[in-house]
Scaffold this motif. Structure first.
Motif, PDB file in Angstrom:
ATOM      1  N   ALA A   1      38.839   0.166 108.520  1.00  0.00           N
ATOM      2  CA  ALA A   1      39.212   0.842 107.174  1.00  0.00           C
ATOM      3  C   ALA A   1      40.730   1.509 107.555  1.00  0.00           C
ATOM      4  O   ALA A   1      41.568   1.407 106.812  1.00  0.00           O
ATOM      5  N   ILE A   2      40.866   2.276 108.555  1.00  0.00           N
ATOM      6  CA  ILE A   2      42.097   3.045 108.826  1.00  0.00           C
ATOM      7  C   ILE A   2      42.949   2.174 109.012  1.00  0.00           C
ATOM      8  O   ILE A   2      44.222   2.302 108.770  1.00  0.00           O
ATOM      9  N   THR A   3      42.895   1.064 110.112  1.00  0.00           N
ATOM     10  CA  THR A   3      43.962   0.172 110.443  1.00  0.00           C
ATOM     11  C   THR A   3      44.445  -0.637 109.292  1.00  0.00           C
ATOM     12  O   THR A   3      45.480  -0.876 109.129  1.00  0.00           O
ATOM     13  N   CYS A   4      43.466  -1.119 108.510  1.00  0.00           N
ATOM     14  CA  CYS A   4      44.048  -1.925 107.217  1.00  0.00           C
ATOM     15  C   CYS A   4      44.997  -1.084 106.385  1.00  0.00           C
ATOM     16  O   CYS A   4      45.669  -1.550 105.770  1.00  0.00           O
ATOM     17  N   ALA A   5      44.314   0.291 106.257  1.00  0.00           N
ATOM     18  CA  ALA A   5      45.185   1.249 105.332  1.00  0.00           C
ATOM     19  C   ALA A   5      46.693   1.370 105.839  1.00  0.00           C
ATOM     20  O   ALA A   5      47.434   1.346 105.345  1.00  0.00           O
ATOM     21  N   LEU A   6      46.585   1.868 107.313  1.00  0.00           N
ATOM     22  CA  LEU A   6      47.801   2.369 107.621  1.00  0.00           C
ATOM     23  C   LEU A   6      48.797   1.104 107.879  1.00  0.00           C
ATOM     24  O   LEU A   6      50.135   1.262 107.745  1.00  0.00           O
ATOM     25  N   SER A   7      48.330  -0.054 108.230  1.00  0.00           N
ATOM     26  CA  SER A   7      49.272  -1.356 108.325  1.00  0.00           C
ATOM     27  C   SER A   7      49.458  -2.218 106.858  1.00  0.00           C
ATOM     28  O   SER A   7      49.956  -3.139 106.983  1.00  0.00           O
TER      29      SER A   7
END
Length: 727
Positions: free
Chosen positions: A437-443
């Motif tokens: 979830a964090i990776t999809c959001a930040l990228s």
């Protein structure tokens, strides 16, 4: 008698010393404005992180490392950026917390249904983040992965959900307060200062560029390169203006004036581009009579623009006097142009259309530039201005395909992580879902998400090694908070240093954020390296999963998606031809520039695809502005004439306007021939109507401007440098 002579330094020695002093001052000033700012940002970031950690420990919160993580996510070099980010982080965290609690209350006893709802929520938030700009993006991102950070552990401990939500809100709030306070109080770098410095430099560069366009024939590739840089500056100025409004009440009061300033700058750039294109065609076609007729006006205006750039660079004490000279030039332009026009009608009637079109573009450019300069000079006075109530707005545009594909990629990545957790029963599966979830959001806004994700993963892997060392050898030997701060200086400083440089920012984000999240100290530290390795492995697997998903499932740089965005860009012509006229100029400008800015982030500079996209943007701006001017003149002509215009010439112009969106939506040789034919018919019928009007009347001059707009569209369609497909 003992006579002593005092020895004074020679002139050459004094000259050498003064030269060395100047060089030293110049070097120190350069260091302070470049590397010095990086080290200042590093110091402030580490200080804010340690302050947040200490306050959270003092309040005996469950995970003080969350407050420290918040600082690294929030800190920016400019205080206004931190305040804006903090504001939207508070909103996003609150919304994500409420959603996690509501979703758990409905289906926490059904893990599959809960993870399905959470996955859809994260996808919607990520898509909304892509649709928005600046730190509104961050608010939607936080609403998504905050729900994951709070809700995923609720699957294992449902009874602790409400307490976990309150604890996380308190930890995040401490991080927000500490980062905002340190950024605003400790050697603050305000966005307002950056805004005015950027504005001054932009004005100097634009006047130099415009003077060069008017006085010499710039090469096409050089013009396109510098014009593309202006597009980036327009988008960047809007971001800086937004940041400045958060830190300075006076800037908030002048927000409408600054928005109007950016709008007028876009208009001036568009007029300059249109004038450059017409001059390029005239020089290429050997229209010596037209060039000779307009050269005196261009040379005089070029000298005035050079003077403006010099006055702005030295300060503005003599700017009002210079503005009066430009206004006098504008006032006398119409009279002088008509005198020259009568001479051209007598000796070279075939050059009439080119001359009228060129002088109309010069007149419009001078008007837009004067409006820009008036607002620029008014910013020096903080008192209320009539433009503070204006409604000029920058309206960003994002292709719906980009938004939809961001949703699909996020749902697939987070959904795959959730399915693997449920199917395998992996104890570290909660970090797998949270990391995805964090990776999809930040990228979500990265032009190359797979590369960005792998860089974050590399930083996270390094943080895992540091975490093992600290958990096994450093933390057990520390006694007291001061010694803890001293021990954390190395990893926190390294993370802040990497984040401060553009080339290593992604590595720094992965290292700093995940070191705090995985191995940050708590009030009661659990010395369990196996748990740390398991959680860290989950984070790395989630990032690799996301990288594969981004590379395989609709990558942003695939030709199909780029073509869709280019079609959306060309579709702006339909707006110019059909949308209501009030405020249309600003909406058309801002949305077109924003779409081109997105293409510039996706495509490699100097590549063939980048050049093609830039040419389509220039053609869209060129034809779109001419069409908007044409519709405005038609509205005035039909209202001023006092009688219904002849149906034939008006219908022919309407037919030409309707043919343009078809050409830009489906560019091919057939539609190009059709558009050219309708424009030629419109020009012919309008010229027939012109002959029926009395000479030297306002109605005749307005009709000449209408014909000039049509002629400019015709030259744009015939331009061999334009990207239209031809036989």
């Amino acid at each position: 008698m003992d006579i002593r002579y005092s020895r004074s330094p020679s002139l050459s020695q004094r000259t050498d010393v003064s030269r060395w002093l100047r060089l030293a001052r110049k070097a120190s000033s350069h260091w302070a404005l470049n590397d010095g700012l990086i080290w200042l940002h590093l110091f402030k970031t580490v200080a804010a992180a340690l302050l947040a950690l200490g306050i959270a420990m003092l309040l005996d919160l469950q995970q003080p490392r969350t407050a420290m993580t918040t600082v690294f996510v929030l800190m920016q070099p400019v205080s206004g950026m931190v305040l804006a980010k903090s504001f939207y982080r508070v909103i996003g965290t609150a919304v994500g917390t409420v959603f996690a609690i509501l979703l758990a209350g409905v289906c926490v006893q059904d893990p599959e249904l809960y993870l399905f709802g959470l996955t859809c929520w994260i996808g919607v938030c990520t898509a909304a983040a892509v649709r928005n700009r600046h730190f509104r993006w961050y608010g939607f991102v936080l609403a998504g992965y905050t729900a994951a950070l709070i809700g995923v552990p609720a699957l294992m401990q449902p009874n602790a959900l409400f307490l976990a939500a309150l604890t996380r809100a308190a930890e995040v709030s401490i991080g927000i307060l500490c980062s905002s306070a340190v950024s605003a109080l400790v050697f603050p770098i305000q966005a307002t200062t950056t805004l005015f410095r950027t504005l001054k430099q932009r004005t100097i560069e634009f006047t130099d560029f415009a003077a060069g366009v008017l006085s010499t024939a710039l090469p096409v590739d050089l013009f396109e390169k510098r014009f593309a840089a202006l597009v980036d500056e327009i988008v960047g100025f809007e971001a800086t203006r937004t940041f400045a409004s958060y830190e300075d009440p006076d800037m908030r009061a002048r927000a409408a004036r600054l928005a109007r300033l950016n709008s007028d700058f876009m208009n001036a750039c568009a007029r300059l581009h249109a004038l450059h294109q017409l001059l390029k065609r005239l020089r290429g076609s050997g229209a010596a009579e037209t060039i000779a007729a307009i050269s005196p006006f261009l040379d005089e205006l070029s000298v005035l623009l050079v003077d403006v750039g010099r006055k702005v660079q030295k300060g503005e004490p003599e700017m009002p006097e210079l503005m009066e000279r430009i206004k006098a030039f504008q006032t006398g332009l119409a009279r002088r142009a008509r005198e020259t026009q009568r001479e051209i009608e007598r000796v070279a009637p075939r050059s009439m259309l080119d001359y009228v079109t060129a002088m109309e573009l010069v007149h419009r450019f001078v008007g837009e530039f004067l409006s820009y300069c008036d607002i620029y000079l008014s910013l020096a006075n903080s008192r209320k201005h009539v433009l503070d109530k204006s409604r000029a707005r920058y309206e960003p545009q994002t292709s719906p395909y980009v938004v939809g594909l961001a949703f699909v990629r996020t749902v697939v990545a987070v959904g795959a992580a959730s399915w693997f957790w449920i199917a395998s029963g992996w104890p570290g599966g909660s970090f797998l879902v949270t990391g995805a979830a964090i990776t999809c959001a930040l990228s979500s806004t990265s032009p190359v998400p797979p590369k960005f994700t792998l860089q974050i993963a590399a930083g996270a892997a390094l943080s895992l090694l540091f975490g093992c060392v600290f958990l096994s050898y450093v933390y057990p030997k520390i006694d007291g908070f001061p010694l803890l701060c001293a021990a954390l200086l190395l990893p926190l400083g390294l993370g802040a240093f990497l984040m401060a440089r553009r080339s290593t920012a992604a590595y720094g984000v992965g290292f700093a954020v995940f070191f705090c999240l995985l191995a940050g100290p708590d009030n009661v530290i659990d010395y369990a390296p196996d748990v740390l390795m398991n959680n860290g492995l989950s984070i790395l697997v989630s990032m690799l999963l996301c990288a594969v998903a981004f590379a395989v499932i609709f990558p942003p740089q695939m030709p199909w998606l780029v073509e869709k965005i280019k079609r959306h860009l060309r579709g702006q012509i339909a707006m110019a031809c059909t949308a209501p006229l009030p405020g249309l100029d600003g909406r058309f400008q801002s949305s077109t520039h924003d779409l081109m800015s997105q293409l510039r982030t996706l495509l490699i500079t100097q590549s063939h695809r980048h050049r093609d996209a830039l040419q389509w943007m220039l053609a869209t701006l060129e034809v779109g502005h001419a069409t908007i001017d044409l519709r405005g003149e038609l509205q005035l002509a039909t209202g001023v004439s006092g009688r219904t215009p002849k149906p034939r010439w008006l219908a022919s112009i309407d037919m030409a306007v309707r043919a343009l969106p078809v050409l830009f939506d489906q560019p091919n040789a057939k539609h190009l021939r059709s558009a050219l034919a309708t424009v030629n018919v419109a020009i012919s019928t309008a010229q027939t109507h012109l002959e029926e009007l009395e000479p030297h009347t306002a109605e005749r001059y307005r009709m000449l401007r209408i014909i000039g707009c049509l002629h400019f569209v015709r030259t744009a369609l015939l331009d061999r440098d334009a990207p239209f497909p031809r036989d």
